[in-house]
Design an enzyme around this catalytic site. Structure first.
Site, PDB file in Angstrom:
ATOM      1  CG  ASP A   1      -9.623  -5.348  -1.302  1.00 54.93           C
ATOM      2  OD1 ASP A   1      -9.518  -4.109  -1.218  1.00 54.93           O
ATOM      3  OD2 ASP A   1     -10.395  -5.897  -2.106  1.00 54.93           O
TER       4      ASP A   1
ATOM      5  CB  THR B   1      -0.950   0.044   1.207  1.00 51.15           C
ATOM      6  OG1 THR B   1      -1.897   1.097   1.018  1.00 51.15           O
ATOM      7  CG2 THR B   1      -0.223   0.280   2.518  1.00 51.15           C
TER       8      THR B   1
ATOM      9  NE  ARG C   1      -6.607  -1.779   6.912  1.00 49.48           N
ATOM     10  CZ  ARG C   1      -7.514  -0.844   6.646  1.00 49.48           C
ATOM     11  NH1 ARG C   1      -7.775   0.106   7.510  1.00 49.48           N
ATOM     12  NH2 ARG C   1      -8.156  -0.844   5.502  1.00 49.48           N
TER      13      ARG C   1
END
Length: 192
Positions: free
Chosen positions: A67, A6, A177
């Site tokens: 994702d 990322t 997350r």
């Protein structure tokens, strides 16, 4: 050292806060990867694998990619895999995404939603998948100023506040997350 696939500064900060000093986490920019990695799959897991494989194949580094999808019950699981590009298929626009979601939720009494993160890890050439999920609901309006993305309109169960109202430290302790990263860290602790 682990690469996270990322260049999203908010995501990078969030993951580094959860990981702490247990591992050195580097971004795509840190390895001079400035390409926009395609996310063309139909599931969160497949998109995470696409990103991890892209980095591993080109740079030969151990890598993990995530994702995340917001799955809203009243919208048949949408935006789901299209969460980041919900308002516009060709770009990320957080404000437009939230505005579209609130518009589509107008008049709906079922506001149940879940945030789900899939993490793909490629370590020593082997692939692994981890998942984190948090249940909650979509608020009728934006609330709070911390966080990013859909944080001002997603309220995790039993908190009475949005992620944006809870603050970064609390969010990082209970988010989708954080839960996926916790599974990743637990696994990494067993292979070191």
């Amino acid at each position: 050292m682990l690469v996270i696939a990322t260049n999203n500064v908010h995501k990078l900060e969030e993951i580094r806060a959860v990981v702490g000093d247990r591992f050195k986490i580097v971004s795509l920019a840190d390895i001079n990867c400035h390409e926009d990695i395609p996310e063309t799959a139909d599931t969160l897991e497949e998109n995470a694998l696409l990103k991890a494989r892209f980095v591993h194949e080109r740079y030969g580094l151990d890598v993990f990619a995530d994702d995340t999808g917001l799955e809203v019950e009243a919208l048949n699981g949408q935006p789901g895999v299209h969460t980041a590009r919900y308002a516009f298929s060709d770009r990320h626009d957080t404000e437009a995404n939230v505005t579209k979601l609130l518009h589509e939720m107008e008049g709906k009494t079922n506001r149940k939603a879940a945030f789900r993160t899939a993490i793909a890890l490629i370590l020593d050439g082997k692939e692994y998948l981890f998942e984190g999920k948090v249940e909650g609901y979509i608020t009728p309006e934006r609330r709070g100023t911390d966080g990013f993305g859909y944080d001002p309109v997603f309220s995790p169960e039993e908190t009475g506040k949005t992620f944006a109202e809870l603050g970064v430290e609390v969010k990082n302790s209970l988010s989708h997350r954080a839960r996926a990263v916790a599974q990743l860290l637990k696994f990494l602790a067993t292979v070191q």
